[in-house]
Write a protein that holds these residues in place. Structure first.
Motif, short mmCIF file in Angstrom:
data_model
loop_
_atom_site.label_atom_id
_atom_site.label_comp_id
_atom_site.label_asym_id
_atom_site.label_seq_id
_atom_site.Cartn_x
_atom_site.Cartn_y
_atom_site.Cartn_z
N ALA A 327 0.83 -1.20 0.00
CA ALA A 327 0.00 0.00 0.00
C ALA A 327 0.87 1.25 0.00
N ARG A 328 1.95 1.25 0.81
CA ARG A 328 2.85 2.41 0.86
C ARG A 328 3.53 2.61 -0.50
N ASN A 329 4.01 1.52 -1.09
CA ASN A 329 4.68 1.62 -2.38
C ASN A 329 3.73 2.11 -3.47
N ASN A 330 2.50 1.60 -3.44
CA ASN A 330 1.50 2.04 -4.42
C ASN A 330 1.21 3.53 -4.28
N LEU A 331 1.21 4.00 -3.03
CA LEU A 331 0.95 5.42 -2.78
C LEU A 331 2.07 6.28 -3.35
N ILE A 332 3.33 5.83 -3.18
CA ILE A 332 4.48 6.56 -3.72
C ILE A 332 4.36 6.68 -5.24
N VAL A 333 4.04 5.57 -5.90
CA VAL A 333 3.92 5.57 -7.36
C VAL A 333 2.74 6.43 -7.81
N ALA A 334 1.63 6.34 -7.08
CA ALA A 334 0.45 7.13 -7.44
C ALA A 334 0.74 8.62 -7.33
N LYS A 335 1.45 9.02 -6.29
CA LYS A 335 1.81 10.43 -6.12
C LYS A 335 2.76 10.88 -7.22
N ALA A 336 3.70 10.01 -7.58
CA ALA A 336 4.65 10.35 -8.65
C ALA A 336 3.90 10.53 -9.97
N LYS A 337 2.98 9.63 -10.27
CA LYS A 337 2.21 9.74 -11.51
C LYS A 337 1.37 11.02 -11.52
N ALA A 338 0.77 11.33 -10.37
CA ALA A 338 -0.06 12.54 -10.29
C ALA A 338 0.79 13.79 -10.54
N TYR A 339 2.01 13.79 -9.99
CA TYR A 339 2.90 14.95 -10.19
C TYR A 339 3.31 15.06 -11.65
N ILE A 340 3.63 13.93 -12.26
CA ILE A 340 4.03 13.93 -13.67
C ILE A 340 2.86 14.34 -14.56
N ASP A 341 1.66 13.84 -14.24
CA ASP A 341 0.48 14.20 -15.04
C ASP A 341 0.28 15.71 -15.07
N GLU A 342 0.63 16.36 -13.96
CA GLU A 342 0.45 17.81 -13.87
C GLU A 342 1.60 18.59 -14.48
N HIS A 343 2.83 18.01 -14.45
CA HIS A 343 4.02 18.78 -14.82
C HIS A 343 4.78 18.21 -16.02
N TYR A 344 4.21 17.23 -16.74
CA TYR A 344 4.98 16.58 -17.81
C TYR A 344 5.43 17.56 -18.89
N ALA A 345 4.69 18.67 -19.08
CA ALA A 345 5.05 19.64 -20.12
C ALA A 345 6.06 20.66 -19.63
#
Length: 432
Positions: A327-345
């Motif tokens: 669960a902790r690892n999934n949360l880390i990945v989910a937060k990373a994806k959310a940050y990338i989704d917002e800042h990929y450009a």
């Protein structure tokens, strides 16, 4: 055959260096050129680069910053620096980041090719069998075999924090071992096989790699491991633009890669946090030893930073369940994806920026991201950029340079190269 990346914001210099390399007779398979550091980082992430040749002064992002990012991506990547500035500070920073040579413009063609030749000779040279490698270590290096007395004092330094100051003085007086810090971190390298000669060889690799820059103090740590104390002065610790977790991550991965390459033996590297004061060396040693334990949970990973893991449950005598860790690892990945989704450009988005937002090391984030999603983090960034650019090409009248800018690329030409690599057609061909 080798792949070489040449980075300079002056196209004529890039063209001239590539012409020299192409006609040099060196075993070069592909030559890549980039006119800014953002383009260079894409090549480093997407191609198998064996040598980086970079200028220092290049607009928003300098060659020094590029080298730091390159070390984060591939800690073992050699670099040659070319610069119009004969400045000691630049040369010092470049050497600290592993530059094999520092050449001043205007370049002498023969000198440049000699520098490239010398670096490439050492990139993938054949490594002899382990027995031959170990047999040559005592002749190759001048490091004295650690004495039992020195090793015992260093163990005492980690085991008895109350007597740390006295022990450090004895080490300095008896063996010339300086422990002045005041900031420290500890690396523990557990070897995949146990022998005194193997430990001695690993000790030499660590000292050769860290050299005087990190003021390393290395010693045997049990029958199958070595420990290394690295130090920062106040001035070094306060240097701007150097993230300390990134530095630890880079050093740990470099240790792991070099021991695996030159000793041909698997190893696990545990890395402590950084604390101020010799009184905390015992705690740092314990952290590095605990970090190594995580190899039991993640066999495919070889470098572990103590700060990446939650130790609260262990402190209470309770090991977290597999479900809790997942669960902790999934949360880390989910937060990373959310940050990338917002800042990929965002132009110049980096792995360590995403890792910082998650309060984990870049190495651990890369590992978790690949494990959970099936592709590496930068592949995900490029996927988002290319999907958005494809949408803009098909459904808007924006020009190529406008689309490139919107998805994080400074150069329309570089954007077109990435687009064609992904989709097999250029933006213009797709539009038609």
């Amino acid at each position: 055959m080798y792949n070489v990346l040449v980075v300079d914001d002056e196209p004529l210099i890039c063209k001239g260096l590539c012409s020299l390399l192409a006609s040099s007779g060196l075993a070069i398979s592909q030559l890549f050129t980039a006119h800014n550091c953002y383009e260079a980082m894409d090549y480093l992430r997407m191609e198998d680069i064996d040598l980086l040749i970079t200028d220092i002064q290049m607009g928003e992002m300098s060659g020094i910053q590029l080298m730091h990012q390159a070390k984060m991506i591939k800690p073992w990547l050699p670099a040659i620096v070319i610069s119009a500035h004969e400045t000691f500070q630049y040369a010092q920073l470049a050497i600290r980041l592993g530059a094999k040579d520092y050449l001043i413009k205007p370049l002498n063609g023969e000198q440049f090719l000699d520098a490239v030749r010398n670096v490439l000779l050492g990139v993938n040279k054949a490594v002899p069998p382990q027995d031959e490698t170990l047999a040559g270590f005592r002749e190759q290096f001048r490091l004295e075999q650690p004495t039992p007395e020195r090793t015992a004092l260093l163990h005492r330094l980690l085991a008895e924090p109350a007597s740390a100051a006295e022990t450090a003085e004895r080490l300095q007086a008896r063996f010339g071992t300086e422990l002045s810090g005041p900031y420290y971190a500890v690396f523990r390298v557990r070897l995949g096989a146990a022998s005194e000669l193997l430990q001695y060889a690993a000790l030499n690799v660590a000292m050769e790699l860290l050299d005087r820059e990190w003021r390393p103090v290395a010693f045997y740590d049990g029958d199958d491991a070595v420990a290394v104390i690295v130090q920062w002065s106040d001035a070094r610790y306060e240097e701007n633009g150097t993230n300390k977790i990134d530095q630890l991550d880079m050093l740990g991965r470099s240790l792991h890669a070099n021991i695996a390459k030159y000793l041909r033996v698997p190893c696990v590297v545990g890395i402590s946090q950084i604390l101020r004061g010799a009184a905390f060396l015992g705690e740092l040693g314990a952290q590095a030893a605990k970090a190594v334990r995580w190899n039991e949970e993640h066999r495919e990973l070889g470098v572990f930073y103590y700060g990446d893991f939650s130790w609260a449950r262990y402190a209470q005598g309770q090991e977290p369940s597999e479900e809790e860790m997942a669960a902790r690892n999934n949360l880390i990945v989910a937060k990373a994806k959310a940050y990338i989704d917002e800042h990929y450009a965002q132009k110049g988005l980096t792995l360590h920026e995403v890792a910082q937002k998650n309060h984990v090391s870049p190495n651990y984030l890369s590992y978790l991201f690949k494990k959970n999603t099936g592709h590496n983090l930068w592949e995900y960034v490029i996927k988002l950029r290319m999907e958005e650019s494809r949408r803009l090409i098909l459904h808007t009248d924006l020009r190529r340079y406008e689309i490139a800018e919107r998805v994080g690329y400074e150069s329309p030409e570089h954007f077109s190269k990435i687009f064609k690599k992904v989709y097999g057609v250029s933006p213009t061909e797709l539009k038609k």
